[in-house]
Design a protein around this motif. Structure first.
Motif, short mmCIF file in Angstrom:
data_model
loop_
_atom_site.label_atom_id
_atom_site.label_comp_id
_atom_site.label_asym_id
_atom_site.label_seq_id
_atom_site.Cartn_x
_atom_site.Cartn_y
_atom_site.Cartn_z
N ARG A 1 0.84 -1.21 0.00
CA ARG A 1 0.00 0.00 0.00
C ARG A 1 0.87 1.25 0.00
NH1 ARG A 1 -2.19 -2.52 4.60
NH2 ARG A 1 -3.73 -4.10 3.98
N GLY A 2 1.96 1.22 0.79
CA GLY A 2 2.85 2.36 0.84
C GLY A 2 3.41 2.72 -0.52
N VAL A 3 3.75 1.70 -1.32
CA VAL A 3 4.28 1.95 -2.66
C VAL A 3 3.19 2.49 -3.57
CG1 VAL A 3 5.28 0.87 -4.71
CG2 VAL A 3 6.10 0.22 -2.42
N VAL A 4 2.04 1.82 -3.58
CA VAL A 4 0.95 2.22 -4.48
C VAL A 4 0.44 3.61 -4.14
CG1 VAL A 4 -1.42 1.68 -5.21
CG2 VAL A 4 0.27 -0.16 -4.95
N VAL B 1 11.26 6.16 4.19
CA VAL B 1 10.30 5.06 4.31
C VAL B 1 10.01 4.48 2.93
CG1 VAL B 1 7.96 4.42 5.01
CG2 VAL B 1 9.27 6.03 6.41
N MET B 2 9.79 5.34 1.94
CA MET B 2 9.51 4.87 0.59
C MET B 2 10.69 4.06 0.05
SD MET B 2 7.25 4.72 -1.70
CE MET B 2 6.77 4.76 -3.42
N SER B 3 11.90 4.52 0.32
CA SER B 3 13.09 3.79 -0.13
C SER B 3 13.11 2.39 0.46
CB SER B 3 14.35 4.57 0.29
OG SER B 3 15.50 3.80 0.07
N THR B 4 12.74 2.26 1.74
CA THR B 4 12.73 0.95 2.39
C THR B 4 11.61 0.08 1.84
OG1 THR B 4 13.46 2.15 4.37
CG2 THR B 4 12.94 -0.18 4.63
N TYR B 5 10.44 0.69 1.60
CA TYR B 5 9.35 -0.06 0.94
C TYR B 5 9.82 -0.68 -0.37
CZ TYR B 5 5.59 1.85 3.95
OH TYR B 5 4.76 2.15 5.00
N LEU B 6 10.48 0.13 -1.19
CA LEU B 6 10.91 -0.34 -2.51
C LEU B 6 12.01 -1.40 -2.37
CD1 LEU B 6 10.91 3.05 -4.47
CD2 LEU B 6 9.25 1.18 -4.62
N GLY B 7 12.85 -1.28 -1.31
CA GLY B 7 13.84 -2.32 -1.06
C GLY B 7 13.19 -3.66 -0.77
N ILE B 8 12.13 -3.63 0.05
CA ILE B 8 11.40 -4.85 0.38
C ILE B 8 10.71 -5.41 -0.87
CG2 ILE B 8 9.43 -5.76 1.68
CD1 ILE B 8 10.21 -3.79 3.93
N MET B 9 10.05 -4.55 -1.62
CA MET B 9 9.36 -4.98 -2.84
C MET B 9 10.36 -5.56 -3.83
SD MET B 9 6.00 -4.39 -2.90
CE MET B 9 5.40 -3.79 -4.48
N GLY B 10 11.53 -4.94 -3.90
CA GLY B 10 12.56 -5.44 -4.81
C GLY B 10 12.99 -6.85 -4.45
N MET C 1 4.92 4.00 -10.11
CA MET C 1 5.32 4.65 -8.85
C MET C 1 6.79 4.36 -8.56
SD MET C 1 4.30 6.69 -6.54
CE MET C 1 2.51 6.64 -6.73
N TRP C 2 7.22 3.14 -8.86
CA TRP C 2 8.61 2.75 -8.64
C TRP C 2 9.55 3.65 -9.45
CZ3 TRP C 2 9.22 -3.09 -7.56
CH2 TRP C 2 10.45 -3.36 -6.93
N VAL C 3 9.22 3.82 -10.72
CA VAL C 3 10.03 4.65 -11.60
C VAL C 3 10.02 6.10 -11.12
CG1 VAL C 3 10.25 5.57 -13.95
CG2 VAL C 3 9.71 3.14 -13.59
N ASP C 4 8.83 6.57 -10.72
CA ASP C 4 8.68 7.96 -10.32
C ASP C 4 9.44 8.28 -9.04
OD1 ASP C 4 7.35 10.60 -10.60
OD2 ASP C 4 6.38 9.99 -8.72
N ARG C 5 9.52 7.29 -8.12
CA ARG C 5 10.13 7.54 -6.81
C ARG C 5 11.53 6.94 -6.68
NH1 ARG C 5 6.06 9.11 -3.26
NH2 ARG C 5 7.76 9.63 -1.83
N MET C 6 12.13 6.61 -7.80
CA MET C 6 13.48 6.04 -7.77
C MET C 6 14.47 6.98 -7.09
SD MET C 6 15.19 3.34 -8.70
CE MET C 6 16.85 2.77 -9.13
#
Length: 946
Positions: A747-750, A758-767, A802-807
């Motif tokens: 949800r945090g990513v979407v 926090v967003m960076s950590t979300y994307l690390g987990i998703m990755g 969102m991933w691309v936008d918040r890279m």
């Protein structure tokens, strides 16, 4: 609660709660606790403690319960708050009469009235001050004293409020009653003096108590009741008459300027001239010294470097100080501070002889003969007037050169005092003292004088070197110093007669890493075995807890400095510490010192620390168990010991795993130790993810879910990092065990989490999930699509976009490469959503290639700098710590991590070739045309030669 029926049962419960019989005490306390929220309970308590016929202990307890209730239930917003009707009745009952016969209870009643006043006066309790003023005018001595006592506590409490509106209300109160307070003080002072003259001793004592209370009230009104007191003549007259100088100076430095000259004359006369000899008692001397010190160092009295930028008040104050502190005045102050106030007294010397350990403990906190105040004043004056005082001190040193006659106690004491001053002023004297030469030519010789009376100087010289060693002391001289210290430590008479000298000398072996940049381990190693052995002997011989703590501190420093080279010498210490731990059961601060020693010992032993587990693990268990009272003192060090034990553990053991049962309660505390708790969780995952997660992941998930409801962004990141590490160590097990937390990450990513870290950590987990557990990612995506009421492909498109936008939120190169690998893992794909987002995926990959690719200057080709392909141990420099077992585990893990084992360059090439094979040249060409031409050019440059 019905008053008639309630009074008897509450009285009975209070009576039982004062019992020494726990069978009566515990149930009574529980019953009283339950009544705390019952309407009418505090009215009953008021009646009980106002009934002077009842037992004093029962009334005392009633007052305490009432006072605690004010803190918990008086505010309107408090849970189970008292009703306004009951509070009105209670306020009236508290000030009906002031005739409490027991002093201790009277003080507690005054305090609780002040607590109510802090919350309700003047708005809900306007009659309080008028009633108090009327009562202090009465003729009855007891009522007058109790009212005055209450008046003081109310004034003190109201003066302590810091909100602007509250300060204005207190200033309004002060202006209205100030004249009355002045006359009240004058009246009681006159009565006291008249009674003294008349020989009415008992009456004079009562008047003196009322005089003191009146003065305390007046001081609070004077210091806190006026924003610009210099504009009020009555206030300024009061300041002079009542000598409220220090408080007034600290709060109103500008208003104090007219008083600087007279205050300095007064204080210096009594403390630093013969006029005060025999007249000044210690507390008065301390106050005078504090007054001088505050004037000297007050920033409001110092002009700016550019005089034109200075305030007129600062210039005026500076002018007054400059005129007062003339060369003769400063010289006299400096000489007298050293030659009079720094001298050890006969009582202190006698104490040294009778109980050297206690004397050492007493003087560890300050180095002057009288008190810390003298030391602080010396430092402040020396710092502000060093040009004048440096020659004075150096002359005193010069006059004492050479060995002092042991038969001349006056000279011995004087040398001790002068050396003390030189040690305190070490930083100020940096450019004026050649300490290396002084050490070689003078101090070294004095350390070798073994006469018993010369121990005073040996002690001071050792301390003096300790002060200077981090200021100005050549490292080449250290071996010579170590030899002298060893010689001192090996003297059995010194160990018996003066452990303080031992502790002062031993501290030189291991100065603070922060202060001492010249310490060289290789210089110290030849002395390590001898010094460590002597330290251990000293630890066994001394009796005082404080002494043992100091020796343990030095032992810890030695171990910290020499690291793994301590291993051959710690056997005896390891055997002794369990005994010392048992003996220190009643001394928590000593146990803290033992914990600190164990921390350094475990770090020094590394994997060999597993041999300590029979002692070590129960110590950790006790120190980190919040249900055990000692945890209040031991928790912080206990957690640190727990962490280093895990970091240096070669393998998990059932006992080590079992200690984690303490963790849920620690996480629930949400204290300042939370970060260490997360580090401990991570260490368990690195140590044995399978055993740990299967045993504790479910409870850990629950704790984390509770934490995430009310935690800062930084705390949230710490929680998420645990999940990220678990996925890194064991992608499948980690995803399965922390499954309840992953939807919130999704949800945090979407939803586009706003906090970048926090967003960076979300994307690390998703990755991690997408790259290393694709099947789980598919299940999660399907689950979340149902939650968002979207098609799976549509939601995947939102995630990629969102991933691309918040890279740019991702700053760590490892995570940026991970994101590229994860998104590339979606290729090859005939999914229209993935193909629509192809341009963004390529953009991210090129960004990551810029992050991780370095050009080989010899071949002109690019290589991935994050690749790790071997287990070569790097050579350590002298100041580097050897790797812990956890460091080795991380290294092994990195070799299996795609971030460090997969070439991004090769992976990009293979994925694009696979996509081309899937779509054909024409379709792939059309897909590449969606990418910016400059990005394509950079991509081709990175991929050339493949």
């Amino acid at each position: 609660m019905d008053m008639d029926s309630a009074s008897s049962v509450v009285l009975q419960a209070l009576t039982q709660a004062t019992s020494q019989d726990t069978a009566l005490l515990k149930p009574a306390e529980e019953q009283l606790r339950q009544w705390e929220t019952q309407p009418g309970f505090y009215s009953v308590l008021l009646n009980i403690f106002n009934n002077h016929m009842l037992d004093v202990n029962v009334r005392w307890l009633a007052v305490l319960y009432f006072k605690n209730g004010i803190d918990r239930y008086w505010r309107r917003v408090a849970p189970h708050a008292l009703s306004e009707e009951e509070k009105t009745s209670l306020r009236a009952g508290l000030i009906t009469n002031f005739n409490e016969p027991v002093n201790q209870i009277a003080t507690q009643i005054a305090v609780l009235i002040a607590k109510v006043a802090r919350l309700d006066c003047p708005r809900q309790w306007p009659e309080l001050i008028p009633i108090l003023l009327e009562s202090v005018k009465g003729q009855d001595g007891l009522r007058q004293h109790r009212a005055l006592l209450t008046f003081y506590h109310v004034t003190k409490t109201l003066a302590s409020k810091r909100l602007a509106q509250d300060k204005r209300l207190f200033q309004d109160l002060a202006s209205g009653i100030y004249s009355f307070a002045c006359s009240l003080w004058s009246h009681h002072t006159d009565c006291f003096l008249q009674q003294v003259v008349a020989g009415e001793q008992a009456q004079a004592l009562g008047s003196l108590e009322r005089t003191l209370l009146s003065l305390k009230v007046l001081r609070k009104l004077t210091v806190h009741g006026f924003q610009e007191p210099q504009q009020n003549v009555e206030v300024m007259v009061s300041v002079e008459n009542q000598a409220e100088l220090l408080d007034f100076l600290e709060v109103h430095p500008c208003a104090f300027i007219p008083l600087i000259q007279r205050s300095l004359e007064f204080a210096v006369s009594y403390v630093f001239t013969p006029a005060g000899e025999g007249l000044a008692f210690e507390r008065f001397t301390v106050q005078c010294m504090n007054l001088i010190k505050t004037i000297v160092k007050n920033d409001a009295y110092k002009p700016c470097k550019n005089m034109e930028d200075s305030k007129p008040e600062s210039l005026e104050a500076h002018k007054i100080k400059t005129a007062f502190f003339t060369h003769p005045t400063l010289t006299e102050i400096g000489r007298r501070l050293v030659s009079h106030y720094f001298l050890l007294t006969e009582e202190e010397l006698a104490m040294w002889e009778e109980d050297p350990e206690s004397f050492g403990t007493l003087t560890d906190t300050w180095h002057t003969a009288t008190n810390p105040c003298t030391e602080v004043l010396f430092l402040d004056i020396f710092h502000n007037y060093s040009q004048t005082l440096t020659p004075v001190l150096l002359e005193m040193v010069q006059n004492l050169q050479g060995p002092t006659n042991v038969e001349d106690p006056v000279q011995l004491l004087m040398k001790d005092a002068v050396y003390n001053a030189v040690g305190l002023a070490a930083y100020e004297l940096f450019d004026n003292v050649d300490f290396d030469q002084w050490f070689k030519n003078q101090l070294l010789c004095e350390l070798q004088v073994r006469h018993n009376r010369y121990k005073l100087i040996r002690r001071r010289v050792i301390w003096l070197i300790g002060q200077w060693i981090s200021v100005k002391f050549k490292s080449d001289l250290r071996p010579l110093l170590y030899e002298v210290i060893l010689s001192l430590m090996q003297d059995p008479d010194l160990v018996v007669r003066d452990p303080h000298t031992q502790r002062m000398s031993l501290s030189l072996n291991t100065p603070s890493p922060v202060d001492d940049f010249e310490f060289r381990t290789e210089q110290f190693l030849p002395y390590l075995e001898s010094i460590f052995s002597l330290l251990f002997q000293l630890l066994q011989q001394v009796n005082e807890c404080d002494t043992k703590m100091q020796v343990l501190h030095v032992i810890s420093c030695v171990i910290e400095r020499v690291s793994i080279q301590i291993r051959p010498y710690v056997g005896c210490l390891v055997q002794y510490l369990p005994l010392l731990w048992r003996q220190s059961e009643e001394h928590n601060m000593l146990r803290c010192a033992i914990l600190t020693t164990l921390i350094h010992l475990v770090q020094g032993l590394g994997a060999e620390s597993k041999n300590l587990y029979p002692f070590l693990l129960p110590v950790i268990q006790l120190s980190t168990d919040v249900s055990q009272p000692p945890h209040v003192y031991l928790l912080e060090d206990g957690l640190e010991l727990w962490l280093v034990t895990l970091e240096n553990s070669p393998a998990i053991t059932p006992e080590l795993l079992r200690i984690f049962q303490n963790m849920p309660a620690l996480l629930e505390l949400s204290s300042e130790n939370l970060r260490t708790c997360f580090q401990i969780v991570n260490a368990y995952i690195y140590l044995s993810a399978s055993d740990f997660l299967q045993s504790y992941a479910e409870g850990l998930c629950k704790s984390f879910c509770d934490l995430l409801k009310d935690i800062t962004n930084e705390g949230q990141v710490q929680v998420l990092k645990v999940v990220e590490i678990a996925l890194k160590v064991s992608p499948v097990l980690g995803a399965h065990m922390f499954q309840p937390l992953l939807p919130s990450v999704f949800r945090g990513v979407v939803d586009g989490e706003r906090y970048p870290v926090v967003m960076s950590t979300y994307l690390g987990i998703m990755g991690r999930v997408l790259l290393q557990n694709a099947s789980f990612f598919s299940v999660l995506l399907t689950q979340m699509a149902g939650e968002y009421n979207q098609e799976v492909g549509q939601l995947l498109g939102v995630v990629i976009e969102m991933w691309v936008d918040r890279m740019d939120n991702i700053t760590q190169p490892e995570r940026r490469k991970l994101s590229s690998l994860a998104l590339l893992s979606l290729l090859p794909s005939d999914n229209s959503v993935v193909q629509e987002k192809f341009c963004g995926i390529v953009n991210i990959c090129v960004e990551a290639l810029h992050d991780v690719m370095t050009e080989d200057s010899d071949t002109g080709t690019f290589k991935d700098c994050m690749l790790m392909s071997h287990l070569e141990e790097p050579k350590l420099s002298d100041d580097e710590e050897p790797p812990t077992e956890q460091d080795k585990r991380k290294k092994l893990l990195a070799l299996e991590d795609p971030v460090h084992s997969v070439s991004l360059q090769q992976y990009v090439y293979e994925k694009l070739k696979a996509q081309q094979a899937l779509m054909g040249d024409q379709g792939f060409g059309a897909l590449m045309e969606t990418v910016d031409t400059e990005i394509v050019r950079q991509l081709q440059e990175f991929l050339q030669g493949l």
